[in-house]
Design a protein around this motif. Sequence first.
Motif, mmCIF file in Angstrom:
data_model
loop_
_atom_site.group_PDB
_atom_site.id
_atom_site.type_symbol
_atom_site.label_atom_id
_atom_site.label_comp_id
_atom_site.label_asym_id
_atom_site.label_seq_id
_atom_site.Cartn_x
_atom_site.Cartn_y
_atom_site.Cartn_z
ATOM 1 N N GLU A 1 -1.390 -10.013 -4.427
ATOM 2 C CA GLU A 1 -0.108 -10.623 -4.098
ATOM 3 C C GLU A 1 1.034 -9.882 -4.785
ATOM 4 O O GLU A 1 2.088 -9.679 -4.195
ATOM 5 N N TYR A 2 0.803 -9.472 -6.029
ATOM 6 C CA TYR A 2 1.797 -8.728 -6.810
ATOM 7 C C TYR A 2 1.115 -7.549 -7.489
ATOM 8 O O TYR A 2 -0.103 -7.538 -7.653
ATOM 9 N N MET A 3 1.928 -6.584 -7.917
ATOM 10 C CA MET A 3 1.403 -5.453 -8.675
ATOM 11 C C MET A 3 2.389 -5.094 -9.783
ATOM 12 O O MET A 3 3.602 -5.240 -9.627
ATOM 13 N N GLU A 4 1.842 -4.646 -10.913
ATOM 14 C CA GLU A 4 2.639 -4.183 -12.036
ATOM 15 C C GLU A 4 2.655 -2.659 -12.022
ATOM 16 O O GLU A 4 1.606 -2.038 -11.893
ATOM 17 N N VAL A 5 3.854 -2.093 -12.144
ATOM 18 C CA VAL A 5 3.999 -0.644 -12.158
ATOM 19 C C VAL A 5 4.554 -0.269 -13.530
ATOM 20 O O VAL A 5 5.682 -0.632 -13.864
ATOM 21 N N TYR A 6 3.767 0.424 -14.326
ATOM 22 C CA TYR A 6 4.167 0.831 -15.666
ATOM 23 C C TYR A 6 4.763 2.232 -15.603
ATOM 24 O O TYR A 6 4.167 3.138 -15.003
ATOM 25 N N THR A 7 5.925 2.408 -16.224
ATOM 26 C CA THR A 7 6.663 3.664 -16.085
ATOM 27 C C THR A 7 7.172 4.166 -17.429
ATOM 28 O O THR A 7 7.138 3.453 -18.438
ATOM 29 N N GLU A 8 7.679 5.400 -17.388
ATOM 30 C CA GLU A 8 8.229 6.050 -18.585
ATOM 31 C C GLU A 8 9.405 6.921 -18.168
ATOM 32 O O GLU A 8 9.393 7.526 -17.102
ATOM 33 N N ARG A 9 10.401 6.957 -19.029
ATOM 34 C CA ARG A 9 11.561 7.826 -18.819
ATOM 35 C C ARG A 9 11.842 8.553 -20.121
ATOM 36 O O ARG A 9 11.867 7.947 -21.187
ATOM 37 N N ASP B 1 0.824 -1.210 0.000
ATOM 38 C CA ASP B 1 0.000 0.000 0.000
ATOM 39 C C ASP B 1 0.858 1.260 0.000
ATOM 40 O O ASP B 1 0.323 2.368 -0.020
ATOM 41 N N LYS B 2 2.177 1.105 0.032
ATOM 42 C CA LYS B 2 3.088 2.248 0.105
ATOM 43 C C LYS B 2 3.364 2.894 -1.250
ATOM 44 O O LYS B 2 4.031 3.911 -1.321
ATOM 45 N N VAL B 3 2.878 2.305 -2.331
ATOM 46 C CA VAL B 3 3.184 2.771 -3.681
ATOM 47 C C VAL B 3 1.950 3.379 -4.329
ATOM 48 O O VAL B 3 0.858 2.821 -4.236
ATOM 49 N N ASN B 4 2.131 4.537 -4.980
ATOM 50 C CA ASN B 4 1.042 5.165 -5.732
ATOM 51 C C ASN B 4 1.625 5.909 -6.935
ATOM 52 O O ASN B 4 2.839 6.002 -7.091
ATOM 53 N N GLU B 5 0.757 6.443 -7.778
ATOM 54 C CA GLU B 5 1.179 7.101 -9.012
ATOM 55 C C GLU B 5 1.900 8.428 -8.788
ATOM 56 O O GLU B 5 2.465 8.982 -9.720
ATOM 57 N N ASP B 6 1.886 8.951 -7.582
ATOM 58 C CA ASP B 6 2.567 10.214 -7.294
ATOM 59 C C ASP B 6 4.065 10.041 -7.061
ATOM 60 O O ASP B 6 4.795 11.027 -6.981
ATOM 61 N N LEU B 7 4.520 8.802 -6.954
ATOM 62 C CA LEU B 7 5.931 8.533 -6.681
ATOM 63 C C LEU B 7 6.724 8.349 -7.974
ATOM 64 O O LEU B 7 6.157 8.204 -9.054
ATOM 65 N N LEU B 8 8.038 8.355 -7.850
ATOM 66 C CA LEU B 8 8.957 8.064 -8.945
ATOM 67 C C LEU B 8 9.706 6.787 -8.598
ATOM 68 O O LEU B 8 9.772 6.402 -7.428
ATOM 69 N N ILE B 9 10.278 6.125 -9.602
ATOM 70 C CA ILE B 9 11.090 4.932 -9.359
ATOM 71 C C ILE B 9 12.530 5.228 -9.746
ATOM 72 O O ILE B 9 12.791 5.754 -10.834
#
Length: 111
Positions: free
Chosen positions: A99-107, A71-79
């Motif tokens: 159990e798992y979550m997919e985080v889609y990102t862009e750079r 629950d510590k991860v949301n779209e307002d964060l960066l990786i």
Amino acid sequence: MQINPGILNKRISFLQEPSEDDTDKDGFPCGEQQQVYTCWAYVKNTSGKKIEDAGAEFAQAKKRFLIRWTDKVNEDLLILYRGNVYRILYINPYNDGKEYMEVYTERKWLP
């Protein structure tokens, strides 16, 4: 689909951007990104290309990070991964479970 936890073998960190209140006397942001969560992930490149935006050429890379549910991860964060910062586009529960979550990102960066 069953996930082998051994594939989560890349260390990533989630960063919080400085708040808008952290500005210097001229109104420019002066705070630093704060690390809020670190975990192991499976990393997959989803696309990469060169694009032109406002007359300037940029390189763009998209990655998918598979992590254990939190629950510590949301779209307002960066990786932060291998010295590069990725903006989170969206988060998807893997197989509609918790159990798992997919985080889609862009750079994006100048080549």
